[in-house]
Scaffold this motif. Sequence first.
Motif, PDB file in Angstrom:
ATOM      1  N   LYS A   1       0.922  -1.155  -0.019  1.00  0.00           N
ATOM      2  CA  LYS A   1      -0.075   0.031  -0.016  1.00  0.00           C
ATOM      3  C   LYS A   1       0.827   1.348   0.100  1.00  0.00           C
ATOM      4  O   LYS A   1       2.085   1.289   0.552  1.00  0.00           O
ATOM      5  CB  LYS A   1      -1.114  -0.028   1.351  1.00  0.00           C
ATOM      6  CG  LYS A   1      -2.020  -1.048   1.271  1.00  0.00           C
ATOM      7  CD  LYS A   1      -2.837  -0.793   2.248  1.00  0.00           C
ATOM      8  CE  LYS A   1      -3.921  -1.976   2.212  1.00  0.00           C
ATOM      9  NZ  LYS A   1      -4.642  -1.957   3.355  1.00  0.00           N
TER      10      LYS A   1
ATOM     11  N   SER B   1       0.629   7.778   2.907  1.00  0.00           N
ATOM     12  CA  SER B   1       0.060   8.871   2.779  1.00  0.00           C
ATOM     13  C   SER B   1       0.950  10.114   3.094  1.00  0.00           C
ATOM     14  O   SER B   1       1.892  10.019   3.908  1.00  0.00           O
ATOM     15  CB  SER B   1      -0.905   9.109   3.638  1.00  0.00           C
ATOM     16  OG  SER B   1      -1.584  10.210   3.640  1.00  0.00           O
TER      17      SER B   1
ATOM     18  N   ASP C   1      -9.420   4.488   1.118  1.00  0.00           N
ATOM     19  CA  ASP C   1      -9.435   5.570   2.051  1.00  0.00           C
ATOM     20  C   ASP C   1      -9.700   6.765   1.204  1.00  0.00           C
ATOM     21  O   ASP C   1      -9.478   7.922   1.632  1.00  0.00           O
ATOM     22  CB  ASP C   1      -8.215   5.441   2.410  1.00  0.00           C
ATOM     23  CG  ASP C   1      -7.616   4.665   3.529  1.00  0.00           C
ATOM     24  OD1 ASP C   1      -8.662   4.104   4.184  1.00  0.00           O
ATOM     25  OD2 ASP C   1      -6.409   4.056   3.371  1.00  0.00           O
ATOM     26  N   LYS C   2     -10.355   6.682  -0.166  1.00  0.00           N
ATOM     27  CA  LYS C   2     -10.698   7.626  -0.744  1.00  0.00           C
ATOM     28  C   LYS C   2      -9.477   8.362  -1.597  1.00  0.00           C
ATOM     29  O   LYS C   2      -9.733   9.448  -1.996  1.00  0.00           O
ATOM     30  CB  LYS C   2     -11.794   8.606  -0.279  1.00  0.00           C
ATOM     31  CG  LYS C   2     -12.842   7.931   0.301  1.00  0.00           C
ATOM     32  CD  LYS C   2     -14.045   8.075  -0.771  1.00  0.00           C
ATOM     33  CE  LYS C   2     -15.202   7.471  -0.185  1.00  0.00           C
ATOM     34  NZ  LYS C   2     -16.024   6.391  -0.849  1.00  0.00           N
ATOM     35  N   LYS C   3      -8.360   7.928  -1.437  1.00  0.00           N
ATOM     36  CA  LYS C   3      -7.166   8.285  -1.931  1.00  0.00           C
ATOM     37  C   LYS C   3      -7.077   7.972  -3.726  1.00  0.00           C
ATOM     38  O   LYS C   3      -7.207   6.875  -3.789  1.00  0.00           O
ATOM     39  CB  LYS C   3      -5.723   8.099  -1.180  1.00  0.00           C
ATOM     40  CG  LYS C   3      -5.666   8.743  -0.033  1.00  0.00           C
ATOM     41  CD  LYS C   3      -4.514   8.225   0.708  1.00  0.00           C
ATOM     42  CE  LYS C   3      -4.602   8.755   2.328  1.00  0.00           C
ATOM     43  NZ  LYS C   3      -3.558   7.950   3.067  1.00  0.00           N
TER      44      LYS C   3
ATOM     45  N   GLU D   1      -9.093   4.791  -7.228  1.00  0.00           N
ATOM     46  CA  GLU D   1      -9.250   5.352  -5.659  1.00  0.00           C
ATOM     47  C   GLU D   1      -9.162   4.166  -4.936  1.00  0.00           C
ATOM     48  O   GLU D   1      -9.935   3.082  -5.159  1.00  0.00           O
ATOM     49  CB  GLU D   1     -10.841   6.135  -5.732  1.00  0.00           C
ATOM     50  CG  GLU D   1     -11.113   6.639  -4.261  1.00  0.00           C
ATOM     51  CD  GLU D   1     -12.497   7.241  -4.578  1.00  0.00           C
ATOM     52  OE1 GLU D   1     -12.723   8.323  -4.869  1.00  0.00           O
ATOM     53  OE2 GLU D   1     -13.666   6.570  -4.056  1.00  0.00           O
ATOM     54  N   ASP D   2      -8.617   4.283  -3.791  1.00  0.00           N
ATOM     55  CA  ASP D   2      -8.387   3.310  -2.926  1.00  0.00           C
ATOM     56  C   ASP D   2      -9.620   3.149  -1.525  1.00  0.00           C
ATOM     57  O   ASP D   2     -10.527   4.040  -1.617  1.00  0.00           O
ATOM     58  CB  ASP D   2      -7.016   3.202  -2.277  1.00  0.00           C
ATOM     59  CG  ASP D   2      -6.576   4.159  -1.229  1.00  0.00           C
ATOM     60  OD1 ASP D   2      -7.446   5.170  -0.892  1.00  0.00           O
ATOM     61  OD2 ASP D   2      -5.652   4.550  -1.116  1.00  0.00           O
TER      62      ASP D   2
END
Length: 172
Positions: A29, A32, A129-131, A126-127
């Motif tokens: 992953k 961030s 986590d909305k990233k 989009e993952d």
Amino acid sequence: MLKIISIAALALAVSSCASVENILNASDKMPSTPETMIAINAKKGLVTMQSPHSVQDTADKLAAIIESKGMKVFARVDHQKNAKSVDLTLRPTQVIMFGNPKAGTPLMQCEQSVAIALPQKILISEDADKKVWLSYNNPEYLKNRHNIKGCDTEIANISKALNSVSKAAIAK
């Protein structure tokens, strides 16, 4: 083993260098960060960048940039829309397929099997986590996968072009 390396950040005619500072964790992953990051997952052969925009906006921007550079968008696949058409759900996921025969043909002349990876493709997704992430095949990975010899200039030019259009698409 995951590796982070530095890659050239070039507009097609201008050279600059960008450092890669983030490391992927063992679960593959992306971490961030407040700034745009670039990571290369050597195992998967992907270059991945975080976008501050939605999938739709990133894909729209990317397609416009590709065309403004004289390349052709051959297809745009909206996997979320396709999933919905068969009553399945998927987070926003789009793939843009594009290229220019002036770049792709010399690479295929070096090793024709690389044609399976062409035209170039960029994934915007989009993952959980909305990233939003933008990813493409690392040309160095394709070079190794297809045992391409004698085309270092072509590989470098394709790397520069992919990096350039990708960074422009995620710019604020």
